[in-house]
Scaffold this active site. Structure first.
Site, PDB file in Angstrom:
ATOM      1  N   GLY A  57      -2.371  -3.642  -6.386  1.00 43.42           N
ATOM      2  CA  GLY A  57      -1.271  -4.614  -6.314  1.00 43.42           C
ATOM      3  C   GLY A  57      -1.512  -5.749  -7.316  1.00 43.42           C
TER       4      GLY A  57
ATOM      5  N   ARG B 256      -1.254   2.843  -9.068  1.00 43.60           N
ATOM      6  CA  ARG B 256      -2.248   3.474  -8.188  1.00 43.60           C
ATOM      7  C   ARG B 256      -2.293   4.932  -8.631  1.00 43.60           C
ATOM      8  NH1 ARG B 256       0.546  -0.307  -4.686  1.00 43.60           N
ATOM      9  NH2 ARG B 256      -0.884  -1.893  -3.916  1.00 43.60           N
TER      10      ARG B 256
ATOM     11  N   ASP C 113     -10.262  -3.774  -3.642  1.00 42.13           N
ATOM     12  CA  ASP C 113     -11.387  -2.901  -3.279  1.00 42.13           C
ATOM     13  C   ASP C 113     -11.121  -1.438  -3.621  1.00 42.13           C
ATOM     14  OD1 ASP C 113     -10.688  -3.337   0.311  1.00 42.13           O
ATOM     15  OD2 ASP C 113      -9.460  -2.745  -1.398  1.00 42.13           O
TER      16      ASP C 113
ATOM     17  N   THR D  29      -6.287  -9.870  -6.249  1.00 35.40           N
ATOM     18  CA  THR D  29      -5.345  -9.491  -5.189  1.00 35.40           C
ATOM     19  C   THR D  29      -4.929 -10.759  -4.457  1.00 35.40           C
ATOM     20  OG1 THR D  29      -5.060  -8.381  -3.047  1.00 35.40           O
ATOM     21  CG2 THR D  29      -7.316  -8.976  -3.649  1.00 35.40           C
TER      22      THR D  29
ATOM     23  N   ASP E  38      -4.367 -11.002  -1.380  1.00 35.80           N
ATOM     24  CA  ASP E  38      -4.771 -10.951   0.028  1.00 35.80           C
ATOM     25  C   ASP E  38      -6.035 -11.728   0.356  1.00 35.80           C
ATOM     26  OD1 ASP E  38      -3.879  -7.411   0.248  1.00 35.80           O
ATOM     27  OD2 ASP E  38      -2.661  -9.232   0.197  1.00 35.80           O
TER      28      ASP E  38
ATOM     29  N   ASP F 133      -8.972 -10.575   0.540  1.00 36.46           N
ATOM     30  CA  ASP F 133      -9.647  -9.752   1.573  1.00 36.46           C
ATOM     31  C   ASP F 133     -10.901  -9.070   1.039  1.00 36.46           C
ATOM     32  OD1 ASP F 133      -7.578  -6.734   1.277  1.00 36.46           O
ATOM     33  OD2 ASP F 133      -8.376  -8.129  -0.217  1.00 36.46           O
TER      34      ASP F 133
ATOM     35  N   ARG G 266      -1.595  -7.533   3.813  1.00 38.24           N
ATOM     36  CA  ARG G 266      -2.033  -6.189   4.235  1.00 38.24           C
ATOM     37  C   ARG G 266      -2.608  -6.274   5.653  1.00 38.24           C
ATOM     38  NH1 ARG G 266      -2.229  -1.765   1.043  1.00 38.24           N
ATOM     39  NH2 ARG G 266      -2.506  -2.910  -0.891  1.00 38.24           N
TER      40      ARG G 266
HETATM   41  O1  F6P Z   1      -2.518  -5.964  -1.620  1.00 35.71           O
HETATM   42  C1  F6P Z   1      -1.486  -6.797  -2.047  1.00 35.71           C
HETATM   43  C2  F6P Z   1      -0.215  -6.475  -1.287  1.00 35.71           C
HETATM   44  O2  F6P Z   1       0.790  -7.339  -1.711  1.00 35.71           O
HETATM   45  C3  F6P Z   1      -0.362  -6.560   0.222  1.00 35.71           C
HETATM   46  O3  F6P Z   1      -0.350  -7.904   0.691  1.00 35.71           O
HETATM   47  C4  F6P Z   1       0.834  -5.751   0.644  1.00 35.71           C
HETATM   48  O4  F6P Z   1       0.706  -5.241   1.963  1.00 35.71           O
HETATM   49  C5  F6P Z   1       0.801  -4.606  -0.378  1.00 35.71           C
HETATM   50  O5  F6P Z   1       0.184  -5.129  -1.544  1.00 35.71           O
HETATM   51  C6  F6P Z   1       2.158  -4.087  -0.773  1.00 35.71           C
HETATM   52  O6  F6P Z   1       1.913  -2.920  -1.552  1.00 35.71           O
HETATM   53  P1  F6P Z   1       3.003  -2.401  -2.633  1.00 35.71           P
HETATM   54  O7  F6P Z   1       2.870  -3.276  -3.839  1.00 35.71           O
HETATM   55  O8  F6P Z   1       2.567  -0.995  -2.896  1.00 35.71           O
HETATM   56  O9  F6P Z   1       4.350  -2.518  -1.998  1.00 35.71           O
END
Ligand code: F6P
Length: 327
Positions: free
Chosen positions: A14, A75, A106, A129, A131, A133, A175
């Site tokens: 992300g 990804r 991670d 990120t 998050d 985390d 997340r």
């Molecule tokens: O990890 C960053 C994040 O924004 C999380 O907070 C969220 O749950 C996820 O990515 C969303 O993933 P995507 O970008 O695949 O919609």
């Protein structure tokens, strides 16, 4: 270890504000040490395809203040296979790239670690990120910017909530951790904050809302982390409160991906600049499999394995502050 003459830099997972500032720092630090740098587009996916671009100090002008990542992110399922990683390795060798800086979370670090173990290829990680985390750093790149974005939006929601004497449930990202919800909730003066690390329970929520009403509060904001474990999403929480506390008029706001955008804060730009320097200098010092981090305002390194397996801890003192502030 083989002498490093060219470093590849990529963004993965992300995206987060500050990634461009980190790319800029890696490129400029390479230029400072007179070694080459290549940008890898779209993370591991682009690596497998050999989607590279040579970068120099001038290539990264005017991006320190830009959200997102000009190298794009993705990804990659293919990279989870040995064939995919072998293809990526062949592409890096063909481009004479000797080491990698991976800016991501991670999941991205896990890929980098496996890559190092299979091909003895030097890898450094920069935690990018929103998050926050990741163990081994008090701040991941983008987290500070996102907190400011969320607080600004909640202030705006507060204007309309107080104009209509309403209760708002506001869902934020993160997340499966509650750092964004907890810190932005305290910063924006939310009446309640629901996070996965502490399951308040629905009864406690109703009790808190009853107390708010009795204490004369005419409007309330409840921040809900997307990974919260009440078992109800924000729309079901709205229905639940309307059913049990009919005196409340309830609305919902899901902030979504706007939390990932925006110009990085000064804090994130400075952090990105410091981390980029540390990542490149670590590689030039013959180090690998480490994640750059910020601990007590010092730039440190943590073994990637520990960063990946570690758990970021929720700030219990801040939970206590939040409880006291919502008296
Ligand atoms: O990890 C960053 C994040 O924004 C999380 O907070 C969220 O749950 C996820 O990515 C969303 O993933 P995507 O970008 O695949 O919609």
């Amino acid at each position: 270890m083989k002498e490093i003459k060219k470093i590849g830099v990529m963004t993965s997972g992300g995206d987060s504000p500050g990634m461009n500032a980190a790319i800029r720092s890696v490129v400029r630090t390479c230029a400072f040490y007179k070694i080459e740098c290549a940008g890898i587009y779209r993370g591991y996916e682009g690596m497998i395809e050999g989607d590279f671009i040579d970068l120099n100090a001038r290539s990264v002008k005017g991006i320190i203040n830009k959200g997102g990542t000009f190298l794009k992110s993705a990804r990659s399922k293919a990279f989870r296979t040995k064939e995919g990683r072998q293809a990526a390795y062949n592409q890096l060798k063909k481009a004479n790239i000797d080491a990698l800086v991976v800016i991501g979370g991670d999941g991205s670090f896990t890929g980098g670690l496996v890559f190092n173990q299979e091909f003895n290829f030097p890898v450094m990680g920069i935690p990018g990120t929103i998050d926050n985390d990741i163990a081994g750093t008090s701040h991941t790149l983008g987290y500070d910017t996102t907190l400011n974005t969320v607080v600004d939006v909640i202030d705006k929601i507060r204007d309309t909530a107080s104009s209509h004497n309403r209760l708002f449930f506001v869902e934020v990202m993160g997340r499966d951790v509650g750092h964004i919800a907890l810190n932005a909730g305290v910063g924006a003066g939310a009446e309640e904050i629901l996070i996965p690390e502490e399951d308040l329970g629905l009864e406690r929520l109703l009790e808190s809302l009853r107390r708010s009403k009795e204490s004369g509060k005419s409007s309330s904001i409840v921040i809900v982390a997307e990974g919260d474990k009440t078992g109800k999403n924000v729309f079901e929480l709205k229905d639940y409160v309307e059913e049990h506390l009919p005196e409340y008029e309830v609305r919902v706001s899901v902030l979504g991906h706007m939390q990932r955008g925006g110009s990085p804060s000064c804090f994130d730009r400075v952090l990105a600049s410091r981390m980029g320097v540390k990542a490149v200098e670590s590689l030039l010092d013959g180090k690998s499999n480490l994640m750059v981090g910020l601990m007590n305002d010092k730039i440190t390194v943590t073994p990637l394995e520990r960063a990946i397996k570690g758990q970021s801890k929720i700030n219990k003192e801040l939970i206590r502050v939040s409880d006291i502030m919502s008296v």
